[in-house]
Design an enzyme around this catalytic site. Structure first.
Site, PDB file in Angstrom:
ATOM      1  N   GLY A   1     207.460 -63.084  45.555  1.00 19.28           N
ATOM      2  CA  GLY A   1     207.828 -61.702  45.851  1.00 19.28           C
ATOM      3  C   GLY A   1     209.176 -61.298  45.270  1.00 19.28           C
ATOM      4  O   GLY A   1     209.974 -62.135  44.833  1.00 19.28           O
TER       5      GLY A   1
ATOM      6  N   ASP B   1     201.572 -71.220  53.186  1.00 17.03           N
ATOM      7  CA  ASP B   1     200.779 -70.033  53.517  1.00 17.03           C
ATOM      8  C   ASP B   1     201.034 -69.716  54.985  1.00 17.03           C
ATOM      9  O   ASP B   1     200.764 -70.546  55.862  1.00 17.03           O
ATOM     10  CB  ASP B   1     199.287 -70.363  53.271  1.00 17.03           C
ATOM     11  CG  ASP B   1     198.383 -69.175  53.555  1.00 17.03           C
ATOM     12  OD1 ASP B   1     198.814 -68.245  54.269  1.00 17.03           O
ATOM     13  OD2 ASP B   1     197.241 -69.188  53.071  1.00 17.03           O
TER      14      ASP B   1
ATOM     15  N   ALA C   1     205.181 -61.161  53.261  1.00 19.79           N
ATOM     16  CA  ALA C   1     204.633 -60.077  54.081  1.00 19.79           C
ATOM     17  C   ALA C   1     203.485 -59.420  53.342  1.00 19.79           C
ATOM     18  O   ALA C   1     203.357 -59.547  52.117  1.00 19.79           O
ATOM     19  CB  ALA C   1     205.711 -59.034  54.369  1.00 19.79           C
ATOM     20  N   TYR C   2     202.663 -58.717  54.112  1.00 23.34           N
ATOM     21  CA  TYR C   2     201.662 -57.826  53.534  1.00 23.34           C
ATOM     22  C   TYR C   2     202.410 -56.518  53.296  1.00 23.34           C
ATOM     23  O   TYR C   2     202.815 -55.848  54.252  1.00 23.34           O
ATOM     24  CB  TYR C   2     200.498 -57.628  54.514  1.00 23.34           C
ATOM     25  CG  TYR C   2     199.383 -56.791  53.957  1.00 23.34           C
ATOM     26  CD1 TYR C   2     198.184 -57.367  53.560  1.00 23.34           C
ATOM     27  CD2 TYR C   2     199.534 -55.412  53.818  1.00 23.34           C
ATOM     28  CE1 TYR C   2     197.157 -56.594  53.038  1.00 23.34           C
ATOM     29  CE2 TYR C   2     198.530 -54.633  53.280  1.00 23.34           C
ATOM     30  CZ  TYR C   2     197.335 -55.227  52.899  1.00 23.34           C
ATOM     31  OH  TYR C   2     196.330 -54.458  52.375  1.00 23.34           O
TER      32      TYR C   2
ATOM     33  N   THR D   1     211.422 -53.310  58.103  1.00 18.97           N
ATOM     34  CA  THR D   1     211.395 -52.103  57.281  1.00 18.97           C
ATOM     35  C   THR D   1     211.837 -50.841  58.015  1.00 18.97           C
ATOM     36  O   THR D   1     211.698 -50.748  59.248  1.00 18.97           O
ATOM     37  CB  THR D   1     209.950 -51.895  56.763  1.00 18.97           C
ATOM     38  OG1 THR D   1     209.860 -50.643  56.093  1.00 18.97           O
ATOM     39  CG2 THR D   1     208.941 -51.893  57.900  1.00 18.97           C
ATOM     40  N   ASP D   2     212.290 -49.865  57.233  1.00 16.93           N
ATOM     41  CA  ASP D   2     212.604 -48.537  57.770  1.00 16.93           C
ATOM     42  C   ASP D   2     211.320 -47.805  58.203  1.00 16.93           C
ATOM     43  O   ASP D   2     211.387 -46.822  58.932  1.00 16.93           O
ATOM     44  CB  ASP D   2     213.350 -47.701  56.718  1.00 16.93           C
ATOM     45  CG  ASP D   2     212.595 -47.596  55.401  1.00 16.93           C
ATOM     46  OD1 ASP D   2     211.762 -48.483  55.105  1.00 16.93           O
ATOM     47  OD2 ASP D   2     212.838 -46.628  54.646  1.00 16.93           O
TER      48      ASP D   2
ATOM     49  N   TYR E   1     201.105 -50.356  58.206  1.00 22.60           N
ATOM     50  CA  TYR E   1     202.147 -51.262  57.722  1.00 22.60           C
ATOM     51  C   TYR E   1     203.355 -51.226  58.662  1.00 22.60           C
ATOM     52  O   TYR E   1     203.843 -52.269  59.108  1.00 22.60           O
ATOM     53  CB  TYR E   1     202.549 -50.862  56.292  1.00 22.60           C
ATOM     54  CG  TYR E   1     203.801 -51.546  55.795  1.00 22.60           C
ATOM     55  CD1 TYR E   1     203.797 -52.884  55.420  1.00 22.60           C
ATOM     56  CD2 TYR E   1     205.006 -50.840  55.688  1.00 22.60           C
ATOM     57  CE1 TYR E   1     204.958 -53.513  54.967  1.00 22.60           C
ATOM     58  CE2 TYR E   1     206.163 -51.446  55.235  1.00 22.60           C
ATOM     59  CZ  TYR E   1     206.133 -52.791  54.874  1.00 22.60           C
ATOM     60  OH  TYR E   1     207.279 -53.407  54.429  1.00 22.60           O
TER      61      TYR E   1
ATOM     62  N   LYS F   1     204.735 -54.302  60.981  1.00 20.07           N
ATOM     63  CA  LYS F   1     206.090 -54.857  60.829  1.00 20.07           C
ATOM     64  C   LYS F   1     206.854 -54.761  62.160  1.00 20.07           C
ATOM     65  O   LYS F   1     207.622 -55.658  62.496  1.00 20.07           O
ATOM     66  CB  LYS F   1     206.843 -54.132  59.708  1.00 20.07           C
ATOM     67  CG  LYS F   1     206.285 -54.357  58.306  1.00 20.07           C
ATOM     68  CD  LYS F   1     206.392 -55.792  57.829  1.00 20.07           C
ATOM     69  CE  LYS F   1     207.807 -56.241  57.553  1.00 20.07           C
ATOM     70  NZ  LYS F   1     207.849 -57.621  57.007  1.00 20.07           N
TER      71      LYS F   1
HETATM   72  N1  LIG Z   1     209.790 -53.701  48.825  1.00 18.40           N
HETATM   73  C1  LIG Z   1     210.334 -52.813  49.638  1.00 18.40           C
HETATM   74  O1  LIG Z   1     210.690 -51.697  49.220  1.00 18.40           O
HETATM   75  C2  LIG Z   1     210.568 -53.149  51.090  1.00 18.40           C
HETATM   76  C3  LIG Z   1     211.109 -52.169  51.924  1.00 18.40           C
HETATM   77  C4  LIG Z   1     211.359 -52.494  53.251  1.00 18.40           C
HETATM   78  C5  LIG Z   1     211.069 -53.751  53.742  1.00 18.40           C
HETATM   79  N2  LIG Z   1     210.523 -54.684  52.908  1.00 18.40           N
HETATM   80  C6  LIG Z   1     210.224 -56.005  53.462  1.00 18.40           C
HETATM   81  O2  LIG Z   1     210.949 -56.967  52.699  1.00 18.40           O
HETATM   82  C7  LIG Z   1     210.206 -58.173  52.607  1.00 18.40           C
HETATM   83  C8  LIG Z   1     210.087 -58.613  51.156  1.00 18.40           C
HETATM   84  O3  LIG Z   1     209.483 -57.580  50.414  1.00 18.40           O
HETATM   85  P1  LIG Z   1     209.141 -57.768  48.860  1.00 18.40           P
HETATM   86  O4  LIG Z   1     209.288 -56.433  48.233  1.00 18.40           O
HETATM   87  O5  LIG Z   1     209.844 -58.945  48.319  1.00 18.40           O
HETATM   88  O6  LIG Z   1     207.584 -58.072  48.991  1.00 18.40           O
HETATM   89  P2  LIG Z   1     206.570 -58.550  47.841  1.00 18.40           P
HETATM   90  O7  LIG Z   1     207.213 -58.490  46.511  1.00 18.40           O
HETATM   91  O8  LIG Z   1     205.307 -57.786  48.069  1.00 18.40           O
HETATM   92  O9  LIG Z   1     206.344 -60.067  48.210  1.00 18.40           O
HETATM   93  C9  LIG Z   1     205.658 -60.453  49.353  1.00 18.40           C
HETATM   94  C10 LIG Z   1     205.210 -61.881  49.143  1.00 18.40           C
HETATM   95  O10 LIG Z   1     204.475 -62.318  50.294  1.00 18.40           O
HETATM   96  C11 LIG Z   1     203.567 -63.273  49.828  1.00 18.40           C
HETATM   97  N3  LIG Z   1     202.452 -63.527  50.704  1.00 18.40           N
HETATM   98  C12 LIG Z   1     201.343 -62.779  50.914  1.00 18.40           C
HETATM   99  N4  LIG Z   1     200.534 -63.390  51.786  1.00 18.40           N
HETATM  100  C13 LIG Z   1     201.135 -64.565  52.132  1.00 18.40           C
HETATM  101  C14 LIG Z   1     200.800 -65.634  52.990  1.00 18.40           C
HETATM  102  N5  LIG Z   1     199.654 -65.634  53.710  1.00 18.40           N
HETATM  103  N6  LIG Z   1     201.643 -66.680  53.080  1.00 18.40           N
HETATM  104  C15 LIG Z   1     202.782 -66.715  52.359  1.00 18.40           C
HETATM  105  N7  LIG Z   1     203.156 -65.735  51.531  1.00 18.40           N
HETATM  106  C16 LIG Z   1     202.345 -64.664  51.423  1.00 18.40           C
HETATM  107  C17 LIG Z   1     203.057 -62.722  48.525  1.00 18.40           C
HETATM  108  O11 LIG Z   1     202.632 -63.829  47.788  1.00 18.40           O
HETATM  109  P3  LIG Z   1     201.482 -63.828  46.674  1.00 18.40           P
HETATM  110  O12 LIG Z   1     202.226 -63.585  45.405  1.00 18.40           O
HETATM  111  O13 LIG Z   1     200.890 -65.189  46.814  1.00 18.40           O
HETATM  112  O14 LIG Z   1     200.528 -62.721  47.040  1.00 18.40           O
HETATM  113  C18 LIG Z   1     204.287 -62.070  47.927  1.00 18.40           C
HETATM  114  O15 LIG Z   1     204.893 -62.920  47.002  1.00 18.40           O
HETATM  115  C19 LIG Z   1     208.902 -57.919  53.333  1.00 18.40           C
HETATM  116  O16 LIG Z   1     209.009 -58.357  54.659  1.00 18.40           O
HETATM  117  C20 LIG Z   1     208.778 -56.410  53.337  1.00 18.40           C
HETATM  118  O17 LIG Z   1     208.011 -55.948  54.428  1.00 18.40           O
HETATM  119  C21 LIG Z   1     210.272 -54.426  51.587  1.00 18.40           C
END
Ligand SMILES: NC(=O)c1ccc[n+]([C@@H]2O[C@H](COP(=O)([O-])OP(=O)(O)OC[C@H]3O[C@@H](n4cnc5c(N)ncnc54)[C@H](OP(=O)(O)O)[C@@H]3O)[C@@H](O)[C@H]2O)c1
Length: 297
Positions: A10, A37, A61-62, A102-103, A126, A130
């Site tokens: 991620g 996982d 996260a999903y 998240t916000d 979502y 969260k």
């Molecule tokens: N991106 C944003 O703008 C944002 C905003 C607010 C909060 N957040 C929070 O910040 C955190 C990180 O976000 P991010 O942007 O880095 O997310 P991301 O790029 O979507 O990465 C999420 C990762 O979770 C992994 N994953 C999915 N299912 C899994 C499982 N069963 N076991 C282990 N890993 C699994 C995915 O792996 P695969 O590659 O294997 O699918 C992916 O690499 C999350 O908690 C998200 O809710 C993000």
């Protein structure tokens, strides 16, 4: 200090691993599926046993906000049960957890920055998953720091900033939503902050204030304002630029409802950990410069 980072593929995990690689204080290992996982307790136990970390950082996260409306069970399975499982196993190993939220736990009806005392009221699957994940993590592991962040971007991968630059290459005019306000967060700034918190909770556990914190880029702006800043920086260094036409959310319908206003107040983070997130514009400047420099290499 040994750190185990979940969700290795991620955006945040990759940035954390990159930042940690140049740290003298932290030795970080990022693990992802299938080796770690969150829906498999044996894989979590194995990872904790093999790595024996001092702290776990859960970024897995999903995160597909719109798809979550169509397949809520998958979002809840990972964002609630998976988060609870890693938090519980960390607790068994007497290890604290830093967990990201998240916000989107807020409904966006406020007009001043949200504090941790504001009542969450998510408008999407979502956001609800969260929010329930926050509660599940806190219940499973007393030693938790839950960081609500927002609108993350980085020079790598696919995010709002890389998308704007990409679209400016394809079109001279683009439409961008101007009536949703948030706190854009540069992944490198967030990674620095997370690692500083990890160091504090390991080195001064007694003084650590476990709980929920807001941790996003300082200030607030609309998607349209963010795009304008991206192109202002890009223009300065001869990168692609597009003319922006501001539109309303109603002209850009999405499956999941987003909060109209979700700027986060991060004062509690500063009071407790003495850490402040830089202004969102600082992150945009660094991100666009790195993105365009990497491309010209
Ligand atoms: N991106 C944003 O703008 C944002 C905003 C607010 C909060 N957040 C929070 O910040 C955190 C990180 O976000 P991010 O942007 O880095 O997310 P991301 O790029 O979507 O990465 C999420 C990762 O979770 C992994 N994953 C999915 N299912 C899994 C499982 N069963 N076991 C282990 N890993 C699994 C995915 O792996 P695969 O590659 O294997 O699918 C992916 O690499 C999350 O908690 C998200 O809710 C993000």
């Amino acid at each position: 200090m040994r750190v185990l980072i979940t969700g290795s593929h991620g955006q945040v995990a990759q940035t954390l691993a990159r930042v940690a690689a140049s740290s003298t204080e932290v030795s970080a290992l990022a693990m992802g599926r299938p080796a770690l996982d969150l829906c498999s307790v044996p894989s979590i136990r194995r990872a904790l046993f093999e790595i024996s970390p001092d702290v776990v950082i859960n970024t897995a996260a999903y995160t597909d906000v719109d798809s979550a409306e169509r397949e809520p069970q998958k979002a809840f399975e990972l964002n609630v049960n998976g988060a609870a499982a890693i938090a519980a196993e960390a607790a068994q190993a007497k290890v604290p957890i830093v967990h990201l939220s998240t916000d989107y736990v807020f409904d966006g009806k406020k007009s001043a920055p949200y504090t941790e005392d504001d009542e969450p009221s998510p408008t999407s699957v979502y956001g609800l998953s969260k929010l329930q994940g926050e509660v599940a993590v806190a219940d499973a592991n007393a030693k938790h720091v839950i960081l609500r962040t927002a609108w993350i971007y980085s020079p790598e991968g696919r995010n709002f900033v890389t998308t704007m630059i990409e679209r400016a290459r394809q079109s001279s005019k683009i439409e961008v939503v101007d009536d949703q306000i948030g706190s854009p967060t540069y992944a490198r700034h967030l990674a620095d902050l997370i690692l500083s918190i990890a160091v504090q909770v390991v080195s001064q556990p007694a003084a650590s204030a476990w709980g929920v914190y807001h941790a996003a880029g300082s200030g607030g702006v609309s998607w349209c304002g963010l795009a304008q800043e991206v192109f202002a920086v890009s223009r300065e260094i001869g990168g692609p630029v597009a003319q922006i036409r501001p539109i309303n959310s109603s002209q850009y319908p999405t499956v999941a409802a987003r909060p109209q206003y979700a700027q986060l107040d991060c004062a509690k983070l500063e009071r407790t950990f003495g850490l402040e997130m830089p202004d969102w514009r600082e992150g945009v400047r660094d991100c666009v410069r790195r993105l365009l420099a990497d491309e010209s290499d």
